[in-house]
Motif scaffolding. Structure first.
Motif, PDB file in Angstrom:
ATOM      1  N   GLN A  79       0.865  -1.156   0.000  1.00  0.00           N
ATOM      2  CA  GLN A  79       0.000   0.000   0.000  1.00  0.00           C
ATOM      3  C   GLN A  79       0.911   1.217   0.000  1.00  0.00           C
ATOM      4  O   GLN A  79       1.762   1.358   0.866  1.00  0.00           O
ATOM      5  N   VAL A  81       1.825   5.171   0.326  1.00  0.00           N
ATOM      6  CA  VAL A  81       1.404   6.420   0.930  1.00  0.00           C
ATOM      7  C   VAL A  81       2.049   7.515   0.104  1.00  0.00           C
ATOM      8  O   VAL A  81       3.214   7.445  -0.249  1.00  0.00           O
ATOM      9  N   THR A  87       0.506  12.852   5.545  1.00  0.00           N
ATOM     10  CA  THR A  87      -0.725  12.126   5.196  1.00  0.00           C
ATOM     11  C   THR A  87      -1.958  12.772   5.812  1.00  0.00           C
ATOM     12  O   THR A  87      -3.057  12.608   5.285  1.00  0.00           O
ATOM     13  N   ARG A 176       2.244   5.367   8.313  1.00  0.00           N
ATOM     14  CA  ARG A 176       3.367   4.758   7.581  1.00  0.00           C
ATOM     15  C   ARG A 176       3.616   3.325   8.045  1.00  0.00           C
ATOM     16  O   ARG A 176       3.992   2.477   7.244  1.00  0.00           O
ATOM     17  N   ARG A 178       1.308   1.241   9.119  1.00  0.00           N
ATOM     18  CA  ARG A 178       0.220   0.417   8.576  1.00  0.00           C
ATOM     19  C   ARG A 178       0.344   0.222   7.083  1.00  0.00           C
ATOM     20  O   ARG A 178      -0.132  -0.768   6.544  1.00  0.00           O
ATOM     21  N   SER A 179       0.955   1.166   6.391  1.00  0.00           N
ATOM     22  CA  SER A 179       0.949   1.113   4.925  1.00  0.00           C
ATOM     23  C   SER A 179       2.212   0.532   4.338  1.00  0.00           C
ATOM     24  O   SER A 179       2.476   0.707   3.167  1.00  0.00           O
TER      25      SER A 179
END
Length: 190
Positions: A79, A81, A87, A176, A178-179
């Protein structure tokens, strides 16, 4: 005295017919033959070489059988970012109510948690005189996450909106984390 090839072959033959492990058979044969003084160092070393070679080849065969019966499946999930900007905005406290509430009720705890999640010593915010630690953390985050900005921007943001800037940094670290790229491997045996 028994000739060397015959003794060595009989030792190997006895070992193959026995149900006990080669070490037990070797000790039995060694004890039986040492009484008669017929087993010498040459025969013993040849027999040990044979045991080591047969063990090596059986391990190789086992590995190849296991490799033939197992499959590895790798799943990669990425994923992205957007880089270049934060973000979340400086006033997006409602996007993460947990961080907002933690900052409201125990701001030093939230600071220590944020710094720890970034990989620094958790007690660094306690040494934050004149916002030096806060500015350094914000600058390192911008460098690591490729966020545009300057030291002057960081200082002004921290100077005028200190708690909101810390909440923004905390949300950024969480987003960051999580992604990132997740790699999952599954080994199946058939």
């Amino acid at each position: 005295m028994i000739s060397h090839p015959t003794t060595c072959q009989s030792l190997m033959y006895n070992c193959n017919l026995s149900n006990s492990p080669p070490e037990v058979t070797l000790i039995t044969l060694f004890n039986r033959n040492i009484e008669d003084s017929y087993l010498d160092l040459f025969v013993f070393s040849n027999f040990m070489d044979w045991i080591l070679k047969s063990s090596y080849w059986s391990l190789l065969a086992f590995d190849s059988v296991m490799a033939a019966h197992s499959q590895t499946t790798t799943v990669v999930t990425t994923q992205l970012v957007s880089s270049g900007t934060w973000t979340t905005g400086i006033c997006d406290c409602c996007s993460d109510m947990g961080t907002c509430c933690c900052a409201l009720w125990c701001f030093p705890c939230m600071q220590c948690q944020t710094v720890s999640q970034f990989g620094w010593c958790f007690c660094m915010p306690l040494l934050d005189c004149c916002m030096v630690v806060s500015c350094c953390l914000r600058q390192k985050m911008r460098e690591q996450y490729n966020i545009h900005g300057s030291c002057c921007d960081d200082f002004c943001t921290l100077c005028f909106c200190y708690p909101c800037a810390w909440c923004q940094m905390s949300r950024e670290i969480k987003m960051r984390a999580r992604s990132g790229t997740v790699v999952t491997q599954q080994i199946t045996h058939s």
